[in-house]
Design a protein around this motif. Structure first.
Motif, PDB file in Angstrom:
ATOM      1  N   SER A  14       0.848  -1.197   0.000  1.00 20.92           N
ATOM      2  CA  SER A  14       0.000   0.000   0.000  1.00 20.92           C
ATOM      3  C   SER A  14       0.882   1.245   0.000  1.00 20.92           C
ATOM      4  O   SER A  14       2.069   1.194   0.347  1.00 20.92           O
ATOM      5  N   TYR A  15       0.278   2.358  -0.359  1.00 22.53           N
ATOM      6  CA  TYR A  15       1.018   3.611  -0.378  1.00 22.53           C
ATOM      7  C   TYR A  15       1.487   3.976   1.031  1.00 22.53           C
ATOM      8  O   TYR A  15       2.609   4.436   1.222  1.00 22.53           O
ATOM      9  N   GLN A  16       0.636   3.746   2.024  1.00 19.92           N
ATOM     10  CA  GLN A  16       0.985   4.025   3.424  1.00 19.92           C
ATOM     11  C   GLN A  16       2.188   3.190   3.860  1.00 19.92           C
ATOM     12  O   GLN A  16       3.104   3.684   4.512  1.00 19.92           O
ATOM     13  N   GLU A  17       2.191   1.908   3.499  1.00 16.09           N
ATOM     14  CA  GLU A  17       3.311   1.045   3.857  1.00 16.09           C
ATOM     15  C   GLU A  17       4.577   1.485   3.134  1.00 16.09           C
ATOM     16  O   GLU A  17       5.671   1.472   3.707  1.00 16.09           O
ATOM     17  N   PHE A  18       4.439   1.924   1.882  1.00 12.24           N
ATOM     18  CA  PHE A  18       5.579   2.450   1.129  1.00 12.24           C
ATOM     19  C   PHE A  18       6.192   3.646   1.861  1.00 12.24           C
ATOM     20  O   PHE A  18       7.410   3.738   2.012  1.00 12.24           O
ATOM     21  N   LEU A  19       5.342   4.567   2.321  1.00 11.79           N
ATOM     22  CA  LEU A  19       5.839   5.746   3.046  1.00 11.79           C
ATOM     23  C   LEU A  19       6.542   5.358   4.338  1.00 11.79           C
ATOM     24  O   LEU A  19       7.531   5.988   4.731  1.00 11.79           O
ATOM     25  N   GLN A  20       6.054   4.305   5.002  1.00 11.77           N
ATOM     26  CA  GLN A  20       6.716   3.827   6.216  1.00 11.77           C
ATOM     27  C   GLN A  20       8.104   3.275   5.902  1.00 11.77           C
ATOM     28  O   GLN A  20       9.056   3.509   6.654  1.00 11.77           O
ATOM     29  N   TRP A  21       8.234   2.559   4.794  1.00 13.85           N
ATOM     30  CA  TRP A  21       9.539   2.039   4.394  1.00 13.85           C
ATOM     31  C   TRP A  21      10.488   3.185   4.034  1.00 13.85           C
ATOM     32  O   TRP A  21      11.683   3.146   4.350  1.00 13.85           O
ATOM     33  N   VAL A  22       9.965   4.216   3.377  1.00 12.40           N
ATOM     34  CA  VAL A  22      10.796   5.375   3.030  1.00 12.40           C
ATOM     35  C   VAL A  22      11.319   6.034   4.299  1.00 12.40           C
ATOM     36  O   VAL A  22      12.512   6.361   4.399  1.00 12.40           O
TER      37      VAL A  22
END
Length: 84
Positions: A14-22
């Motif tokens: 998900s986009y939210q999970e992507f932002l967390q990884w960033v």
């Protein structure tokens, strides 16, 4: 990532999970273990060289000792700050 191909990870992330990884990578650095080891040894080399440099000599940067990583470009704010 997590036993999946890159394509599978892209589809299920998900986009939210992507932002967390960033955010994690910005704080902790690369997920690649070899790069993490290289950064650690580069840090030790930089500290040693800077502690034993001659007076007036330019200080070394960590990127001087990291063969597989390029120094990030200078931001406009950093450039303007160095000009003053």
């Amino acid at each position: 990532m997590g036993g999946r191909t890159i394509e599978e990870a892209k589809q299920s992330l998900s986009y939210q999970e992507f932002l967390q990884w960033v955010a994690y990578r910005r704080k902790r650095g690369s997920l690649h273990s070899g790069m993490r080891v290289e950064r650690g040894t580069a840090m030790l080399a930089m500290l040693y060289v800077n502690a034993h440099k001659k007076k007036g000599a330019e200080s070394s940067k960590i990127f001087d000792f990291m063969e597989h990583e390029d120094e990030p470009p200078v931001s406009l704010d950093q450039a303007m700050e160095s000009w003053q």
